[in-house]
Design an enzyme around this catalytic site. Structure first.
Site, PDB file in Angstrom:
ATOM      1  CG  ASP A 157     -10.039  -6.613   0.462  1.00 12.21           C
ATOM      2  OD1 ASP A 157      -9.202  -5.863  -0.076  1.00 12.21           O
ATOM      3  OD2 ASP A 157      -9.839  -7.170   1.552  1.00 12.21           O
ATOM      4  CB  THR A 178     -12.204 -25.914   7.514  1.00  9.52           C
ATOM      5  OG1 THR A 178     -10.788 -26.095   7.516  1.00  9.52           O
ATOM      6  CG2 THR A 178     -12.764 -26.195   8.898  1.00  9.52           C
ATOM      7  CE  LYS A 221      -7.870  -6.855   5.496  1.00  9.75           C
ATOM      8  NZ  LYS A 221      -8.050  -7.535   4.208  1.00  9.75           N
ATOM      9  CB  SER A 230      -0.958  -0.007   1.188  1.00  8.78           C
ATOM     10  OG  SER A 230      -1.890  -1.051   1.033  1.00  8.78           O
TER      11      SER A 230
HETATM   12  N1  NAP Z   1      -5.441  -9.509  -4.353  1.00 14.42           N
HETATM   13  C1  NAP Z   1      -5.792  -8.902  -3.234  1.00 14.42           C
HETATM   14  O1  NAP Z   1      -5.977  -7.667  -3.184  1.00 14.42           O
HETATM   15  C2  NAP Z   1      -6.021  -9.708  -1.989  1.00 14.42           C
HETATM   16  C3  NAP Z   1      -6.810  -9.175  -0.946  1.00 14.42           C
HETATM   17  C4  NAP Z   1      -7.032  -9.952   0.203  1.00 14.42           C
HETATM   18  C5  NAP Z   1      -6.441 -11.214   0.299  1.00 14.42           C
HETATM   19  N2  NAP Z   1      -5.662 -11.691  -0.721  1.00 14.42           N
HETATM   20  C6  NAP Z   1      -5.055 -13.030  -0.630  1.00 14.42           C
HETATM   21  O2  NAP Z   1      -6.101 -13.972  -0.401  1.00 14.42           O
HETATM   22  C7  NAP Z   1      -5.612 -15.076   0.351  1.00 14.42           C
HETATM   23  C8  NAP Z   1      -6.562 -15.385   1.505  1.00 14.42           C
HETATM   24  O3  NAP Z   1      -6.624 -14.287   2.394  1.00 14.42           O
HETATM   25  P1  NAP Z   1      -7.659 -14.270   3.625  1.00 14.42           P
HETATM   26  O4  NAP Z   1      -7.479 -12.960   4.298  1.00 14.42           O
HETATM   27  O5  NAP Z   1      -9.007 -14.675   3.190  1.00 14.42           O
HETATM   28  O6  NAP Z   1      -7.053 -15.435   4.564  1.00 14.42           O
HETATM   29  P2  NAP Z   1      -7.816 -16.339   5.638  1.00 14.42           P
HETATM   30  O7  NAP Z   1      -9.006 -15.629   6.177  1.00 14.42           O
HETATM   31  O8  NAP Z   1      -6.758 -16.825   6.559  1.00 14.42           O
HETATM   32  O9  NAP Z   1      -8.362 -17.604   4.770  1.00 14.42           O
HETATM   33  C9  NAP Z   1      -7.453 -18.521   4.220  1.00 14.42           C
HETATM   34  C10 NAP Z   1      -8.208 -19.489   3.299  1.00 14.42           C
HETATM   35  O10 NAP Z   1      -7.227 -20.354   2.677  1.00 14.42           O
HETATM   36  C11 NAP Z   1      -7.582 -21.709   2.948  1.00 14.42           C
HETATM   37  N3  NAP Z   1      -6.389 -22.557   3.064  1.00 14.42           N
HETATM   38  C12 NAP Z   1      -5.238 -22.259   3.696  1.00 14.42           C
HETATM   39  N4  NAP Z   1      -4.373 -23.287   3.585  1.00 14.42           N
HETATM   40  C13 NAP Z   1      -5.002 -24.259   2.878  1.00 14.42           C
HETATM   41  C14 NAP Z   1      -4.629 -25.559   2.426  1.00 14.42           C
HETATM   42  N5  NAP Z   1      -3.423 -26.087   2.690  1.00 14.42           N
HETATM   43  N6  NAP Z   1      -5.525 -26.277   1.697  1.00 14.42           N
HETATM   44  C15 NAP Z   1      -6.758 -25.767   1.425  1.00 14.42           C
HETATM   45  N7  NAP Z   1      -7.163 -24.533   1.810  1.00 14.42           N
HETATM   46  C16 NAP Z   1      -6.294 -23.790   2.540  1.00 14.42           C
HETATM   47  C17 NAP Z   1      -8.346 -21.655   4.252  1.00 14.42           C
HETATM   48  O11 NAP Z   1      -9.103 -22.825   4.405  1.00 14.42           O
HETATM   49  P3  NAP Z   1      -9.449 -23.379   5.895  1.00 14.42           P
HETATM   50  O12 NAP Z   1     -10.644 -22.594   6.357  1.00 14.42           O
HETATM   51  O13 NAP Z   1      -9.734 -24.829   5.661  1.00 14.42           O
HETATM   52  O14 NAP Z   1      -8.231 -23.153   6.750  1.00 14.42           O
HETATM   53  C18 NAP Z   1      -9.199 -20.392   4.032  1.00 14.42           C
HETATM   54  O15 NAP Z   1     -10.295 -20.664   3.195  1.00 14.42           O
HETATM   55  C19 NAP Z   1      -4.194 -14.690   0.788  1.00 14.42           C
HETATM   56  O16 NAP Z   1      -3.284 -15.328  -0.089  1.00 14.42           O
HETATM   57  C20 NAP Z   1      -4.148 -13.189   0.583  1.00 14.42           C
HETATM   58  O17 NAP Z   1      -2.848 -12.720   0.288  1.00 14.42           O
HETATM   59  C21 NAP Z   1      -5.457 -10.965  -1.862  1.00 14.42           C
END
Ligand code: NAP
Length: 283
Positions: A114, A162, A77, A28
């Site tokens: 987002d 999950t 957040k 950012s």
């Molecule tokens: N492009 C952008 O502007 C932007 C914005 C926000 C986030 N992101 C990206 O989006 C991703 C998720 O962010 P978040 O904030 O939503 O994180 P989060 O709330 O921690 O959620 C993580 C997700 O990934 C899944 N996951 C993690 N490890 C896994 C595995 N080994 N196998 C299957 N599923 C798995 C989790 O499943 P479980 O529930 O089973 O653990 C959950 O659905 C990150 O990589 C982040 O950098 C990008």
């Protein structure tokens, strides 16, 4: 890439920043300061590393110091949602806040950009959010994206490793479908949009062996990944193999930042290839 003009920061500079713990990975500051330089705006945007226990104190301190607001990244957040006096529609739907707008009367407005950032990144590529979407994941990003796609009239389902987390998300967003994690690949033919909102495929992410199969995809499927490092994630590589239209995650990151910039610095900034190249070079 063109060299940027020197930044202007006078005693009247407008101030904003990003609160996170840690915050050093955040892009950012790179992108907001790019826009500040490009539009010759008297202002600055700074990283604000704040431990969770000090979040409220830090926000009150920024207000007292004349900041116009701040972005909020992990793990703050939900705390940002709690501290906001007014939540807009996007924040209520996302159950989280990533942008705090400090008002002149001392109130704090909380927004989640987002989901709309993701939709804007689709539209910038000429892709309409129409039809049926399947989201991999049920975390914070999944909720924002699912809510925004529903708000644009799409029928949305999620699938998550999950299952309970997916069910909980479906309770928060009425109308949201849930597909078992073991079945999403076979059910893909019914969808027009697939979005990875998990951290799978991310550089240094949880499962380096993640190799999804898109062999059941319909020919018109659009495949999006909100992970942006690497640019070609395993999901997007598989989509290219099947000659499907793809969308990377950097556009979402850039578009979600526009609202805050406009509110804090008074100019609606462009997302264009120069900005993309500038931010990409920082990875
Ligand atoms: N492009 C952008 O502007 C932007 C914005 C926000 C986030 N992101 C990206 O989006 C991703 C998720 O962010 P978040 O904030 O939503 O994180 P989060 O709330 O921690 O959620 C993580 C997700 O990934 C899944 N996951 C993690 N490890 C896994 C595995 N080994 N196998 C299957 N599923 C798995 C989790 O499943 P479980 O529930 O089973 O653990 C959950 O659905 C990150 O990589 C982040 O950098 C990008």
């Amino acid at each position: 890439m063109l060299p940027l003009p020197r930044q202007i920061v006078t005693g009247k500079a407008r101030l904003a920043g990003v609160l996170g713990w840690p915050v050093s990975h955040s892009r950012s500051p790179t992108l907001h300061n790019y826009w500040l330089s490009r539009y010759r705006i008297d202002g600055a945007y700074v990283p604000l590393p704040v431990e969770p226990a000090h979040f409220v104190q830090a926000v009150r301190g920024l207000q007292a110091a004349g900041f116009r607001g701040a972005n909020v990244t992990l793990p703050h957040k939900e705390a940002a949602y709690a501290i906001a006096d007014d939540l807009d529609h996007s924040a209520r739907r996302a159950g989280a806040v990533n942008t705090l707008l400090f008002q002149a009367d001392g109130r704090i407005r909380g927004v989640s950009t987002d989901g709309d950032g993701f939709v804007a990144s689709m539209e910038a590529e000429g892709l309409a959010p129409k039809g049926r979407a399947l989201l991999l994941g049920a975390g914070g990003a999944a909720r924002s994206v699912a809510a925004a796609l529903q708000d644009h009239g799409m029928e949305v389902a999620v699938t998550n490793r999950t299952a309970e987390r997916a069910e909980k998300l479906a309770e928060a967003l009425p109308g949201l479908g849930v597909v078992p994690w073991s079945e999403w690949e076979e059910q893909l033919g019914a969808y027009t949009l697939l979005v990875n909102t998990t951290s799978l495929g991310m550089e240094g992410g949880p499962d380096p062996m993640f190799r999804p199969s898109l062999r059941h995809a319909a020919r018109h499927l659009v495949v999006a990944d909100i992970v942006y490092v690497p640019r070609l994630t395993p999901l997007l590589a598989e989509a290219e193999q099947h000659r499907l239209k793809t969308l990377g995650g950097l556009g979402m990151l850039l578009h979600q930042a526009r609202l805050g910039f406009r509110e804090w610095f008074g100019h609606d900034p462009d997302v264009d290839p120069d900005l993309e190249a500038y931010v990409r070079a920082s990875f």
